[in-house]
Motif scaffolding. Structure first.
Motif, PDB file in Angstrom:
ATOM      1  N   MET A   1       0.836  -1.221   0.000  1.00 19.57           N
ATOM      2  CA  MET A   1       0.000   0.000   0.000  1.00 19.57           C
ATOM      3  C   MET A   1       0.865   1.263   0.000  1.00 19.57           C
ATOM      4  N   ILE A   2       1.990   1.189   0.767  1.00 21.14           N
ATOM      5  CA  ILE A   2       2.908   2.339   0.787  1.00 21.14           C
ATOM      6  C   ILE A   2       3.451   2.600  -0.621  1.00 21.14           C
ATOM      7  N   LEU A   3       3.784   1.509  -1.326  1.00 21.22           N
ATOM      8  CA  LEU A   3       4.312   1.643  -2.694  1.00 21.22           C
ATOM      9  C   LEU A   3       3.282   2.301  -3.609  1.00 21.22           C
ATOM     10  N   ALA A   4       2.034   1.854  -3.494  1.00 23.03           N
ATOM     11  CA  ALA A   4       0.975   2.420  -4.342  1.00 23.03           C
ATOM     12  C   ALA A   4       0.814   3.912  -4.080  1.00 23.03           C
ATOM     13  N   VAL A   5       0.796   4.292  -2.802  1.00 25.36           N
ATOM     14  CA  VAL A   5       0.639   5.711  -2.450  1.00 25.36           C
ATOM     15  C   VAL A   5       1.842   6.513  -2.953  1.00 25.36           C
ATOM     16  N   THR A   6       3.064   5.921  -2.840  1.00 22.91           N
ATOM     17  CA  THR A   6       4.267   6.599  -3.318  1.00 22.91           C
ATOM     18  C   THR A   6       4.175   6.860  -4.825  1.00 22.91           C
ATOM     19  N   ILE A   7       3.727   5.862  -5.562  1.00 21.25           N
ATOM     20  CA  ILE A   7       3.583   6.018  -7.019  1.00 21.25           C
ATOM     21  C   ILE A   7       2.620   7.162  -7.336  1.00 21.25           C
ATOM     22  N   TRP A   8       1.497   7.207  -6.612  1.00 23.20           N
ATOM     23  CA  TRP A   8       0.524   8.282  -6.861  1.00 23.20           C
ATOM     24  C   TRP A   8       1.093   9.645  -6.467  1.00 23.20           C
ATOM     25  N   LEU A   9       1.853   9.677  -5.357  1.00 18.30           N
ATOM     26  CA  LEU A   9       2.434  10.960  -4.925  1.00 18.30           C
ATOM     27  C   LEU A   9       3.427  11.481  -5.956  1.00 18.30           C
ATOM     28  N   ILE A  10       4.286  10.585  -6.457  1.00 18.45           N
ATOM     29  CA  ILE A  10       5.264  10.993  -7.480  1.00 18.45           C
ATOM     30  C   ILE A  10       4.525  11.552  -8.698  1.00 18.45           C
ATOM     31  N   THR A  11       3.432  10.891  -9.049  1.00 18.54           N
ATOM     32  CA  THR A  11       2.639  11.341 -10.203  1.00 18.54           C
ATOM     33  C   THR A  11       2.075  12.739  -9.965  1.00 18.54           C
ATOM     34  N   ILE A  12       1.519  12.953  -8.768  1.00 19.94           N
ATOM     35  CA  ILE A  12       0.921  14.266  -8.463  1.00 19.94           C
ATOM     36  C   ILE A  12       1.987  15.352  -8.458  1.00 19.94           C
ATOM     37  N   VAL A  13       3.126  15.068  -7.779  1.00 14.15           N
ATOM     38  CA  VAL A  13       4.181  16.089  -7.674  1.00 14.15           C
ATOM     39  C   VAL A  13       4.715  16.444  -9.063  1.00 14.15           C
ATOM     40  N   SER A  14       5.004  15.418  -9.902  1.00 18.53           N
ATOM     41  CA  SER A  14       5.567  15.757 -11.213  1.00 18.53           C
ATOM     42  C   SER A  14       4.543  16.465 -12.099  1.00 18.53           C
ATOM     43  N   THR A  15       3.267  16.133 -11.947  1.00 21.55           N
ATOM     44  CA  THR A  15       2.234  16.830 -12.727  1.00 21.55           C
ATOM     45  C   THR A  15       2.145  18.297 -12.304  1.00 21.55           C
ATOM     46  N   VAL A  16       2.167  18.533 -10.983  1.00 17.81           N
ATOM     47  CA  VAL A  16       2.093  19.917 -10.485  1.00 17.81           C
ATOM     48  C   VAL A  16       3.289  20.718 -10.997  1.00 17.81           C
ATOM     49  N   LEU A  17       4.496  20.105 -10.976  1.00 17.54           N
ATOM     50  CA  LEU A  17       5.697  20.818 -11.434  1.00 17.54           C
ATOM     51  C   LEU A  17       5.587  21.211 -12.908  1.00 17.54           C
ATOM     52  N   MET A  18       5.025  20.302 -13.713  1.00 12.08           N
ATOM     53  CA  MET A  18       4.893  20.583 -15.147  1.00 12.08           C
ATOM     54  C   MET A  18       3.808  21.615 -15.416  1.00 12.08           C
ATOM     55  N   VAL A  19       2.649  21.430 -14.773  1.00 11.73           N
ATOM     56  CA  VAL A  19       1.532  22.339 -15.035  1.00 11.73           C
ATOM     57  C   VAL A  19       1.849  23.743 -14.494  1.00 11.73           C
ATOM     58  N   GLY A  20       2.534  23.810 -13.347  1.00 13.95           N
ATOM     59  CA  GLY A  20       2.855  25.099 -12.733  1.00 13.95           C
ATOM     60  C   GLY A  20       3.969  25.838 -13.443  1.00 13.95           C
ATOM     61  N   LYS A  21       4.730  25.148 -14.335  1.00 19.00           N
ATOM     62  CA  LYS A  21       5.839  25.768 -15.085  1.00 19.00           C
ATOM     63  C   LYS A  21       6.809  26.519 -14.173  1.00 19.00           C
ATOM     64  N   TYR A  22       7.227  25.877 -13.070  1.00 18.75           N
ATOM     65  CA  TYR A  22       8.142  26.558 -12.145  1.00 18.75           C
ATOM     66  C   TYR A  22       9.539  26.710 -12.746  1.00 18.75           C
ATOM     67  N   TRP A  23      10.008  25.696 -13.486  1.00 18.28           N
ATOM     68  CA  TRP A  23      11.262  25.823 -14.224  1.00 18.28           C
ATOM     69  C   TRP A  23      10.890  25.684 -15.681  1.00 18.28           C
ATOM     70  N   TRP A  24      10.981  26.772 -16.385  1.00 15.06           N
ATOM     71  CA  TRP A  24      10.500  26.701 -17.754  1.00 15.06           C
ATOM     72  C   TRP A  24      11.459  27.397 -18.704  1.00 15.06           C
ATOM     73  N   PHE A  25      11.174  27.299 -19.995  1.00 18.10           N
ATOM     74  CA  PHE A  25      12.001  27.968 -20.991  1.00 18.10           C
ATOM     75  C   PHE A  25      11.955  29.475 -20.770  1.00 18.10           C
ATOM     76  N   PRO A  26      13.041  30.166 -21.108  1.00 20.47           N
ATOM     77  CA  PRO A  26      12.964  31.634 -21.118  1.00 20.47           C
ATOM     78  C   PRO A  26      12.106  32.090 -22.304  1.00 20.47           C
ATOM     79  N   GLU A  27      11.731  33.349 -22.272  1.00 22.89           N
ATOM     80  CA  GLU A  27      10.867  33.918 -23.320  1.00 22.89           C
ATOM     81  C   GLU A  27      11.508  33.715 -24.704  1.00 22.89           C
TER      82      GLU A  27
END
Ligand SMILES: [Cu+2]
Length: 261
Positions: A1-27
Motif C-alpha cells: 500500500m505504501i508503494l501504491a501511495v508513493t507512485i501516486w504521490l510521485i505522479t501528483i508532484v511531477s504533474t504539479v511541477l509541469m503544469v505550474g511551469k516553475y522551471w520553464w524555458f525563457p521567453e
C-alpha cells in the motif's frame, strides 16, 4: 500500500511541477520559437495524459493485488487484443505528432536560405567557441589545418595568403542583427559539441567532419548564453559564450568595432 501511495504521490508532484511551469524555458527570441513551443506543449500534454493514466493504473494494480492472507498469485499470458490496441494507438499518436513537427524542423534545416541571410561560421573545440564572420567581401577565406595555432591566435588555421581570408573575423563571442535571417555553419575541430541558445530554441550538434547549416531569425534584442549542450570533455561546463541580438545599426557598429580591435 505504501508503494501504491508513493507512485501516486510521485505522479501528483511531477504533474504539479509541469503544469505550474516553475522551471520553464525563457521567453522566445526567434521566429520559429513560438511554433516549437506549441509543438512541445502538444507533446507534453499528450504524453502527460498517458503518463498520469499509466501511473494511476500502476498504483491501482499494486494496491489491488497486494499480498494478503489467503491470496494466491495467478499466471496470465496477457491479452493479445489489448497489446494490438495500444501498439496501434501509440503508432497513430506518434505520427500525428511527428507530422506537424516536421514542418518546424524543415524551416530550420531544409528551407532555402534567403539571399540576404547573414552567414556566420561556428566552430566548436575543447573548450571554446570560434565565431567567424566573412568580413565586407561576404566570403569566408581558406582554412589550412597545418596553420592551426591556438596559442598564436589562429584557432581555425586561417590562411592569410588568401585575400578572402584577410578580412575574416574570428571571435569568441557572437552578435547578430535583429530580424535578419541568419545562417549558421556549424563545424567541430575535435569531438562532438552542440550549439545551444535557449531563447532562440536552437540546439544542434557540431559533428567533426561535417558542415551543418541551420537558419533562424531573431525577434528580440538581448544577451543570451551560448552553451555547449553535448558532454564533450572535462571542461564541458566551461564551454560557453554569449550571443547579442542587436538592432541593425548597433550590429553594424559592433562589427566595425570588432574589426578595428
Ligand atoms: Cu563542447
Amino acid at each position: 500500500m505504501i508503494l501504491a501511495v508513493t507512485i501516486w504521490l510521485i505522479t501528483i508532484v511531477s504533474t504539479v511541477l509541469m503544469v505550474g511551469k516553475y522551471w520553464w524555458f525563457p521567453e522566445v527570441a526567434s521566429a520559429h520559437g513560438g511554433d516549437l513551443d506549441r509543438q512541445f506543449m502538444l507533446t507534453l500534454v499528450v504524453t502527460g495524459v498517458v503518463f498520469i493514466l499509466a501511473q494511476v493504473g500502476l498504483g491501482y494494480a499494486v494496491a489491488r493485488y497486494r499480498d494478503g492472507a489467503g491470496k494466491v498469485a495467478n499466471y496470465t499470458h496477457g491479452s493479445e487484443k489489448l497489446e494490438v490496441i495500444w501498439t496501434v494507438a501509440t503508432t497513430v499518436v506518434f505520427f500525428a505528432m511527428v507530422i506537424p513537427g516536421q514542418s518546424i524542423w524543415a524551416d530550420l534545416y531544409l528551407a532555402e536560405t534567403p539571399e540576404d541571410a547573414l552567414r556566420i561560421e561556428v566552430t566548436g573545440q575543447q573548450f571554446a567557441w570560434n565565431i567567424r564572420y566573412p568580413g565586407p567581401d561576404g566570403e569566408f577565406g581558406r582554412l589550412a589545418p597545418d596553420l592551426i595555432d591556438d596559442e598564436g591566435g589562429n584557432p581555425l588555421g586561417l590562411d592569410l595568403s588568401d585575400t578572402a581570408a584577410q578580412d575574416d573575423l574570428v571571435l569568441p563571442i557572437m552578435a547578430i542583427p535583429l530580424g535578419k535571417p541568419i545562417e549558421l555553419l556549424l563545424r567541430s575541430k575535435d569531438v562532438t559539441h552542440a550549439f545551444s541558445v535557449r531563447e532562440l530554441r536552437v540546439k544542434q550538434d557540431l559533428v567533426p567532419g561535417l558542415l551543418i547549416p541551420i537558419q533562424f531569425t531573431a525577434t528580440r534584442t538581448g544577451r543570451f548564453e551560448i552553451a555547449c549542450a553535448e558532454l564533450c570533455g572535462l571542461q564541458h561546463y566551461n564551454m560557453r559564450s554569449f550571443l547579442e541580438v542587436l538592432s541593425e545599426a548597433d550590429f553594424a557598429q559592433w562589427l566595425k568595432d570588432q574589426a578595428e580591435e
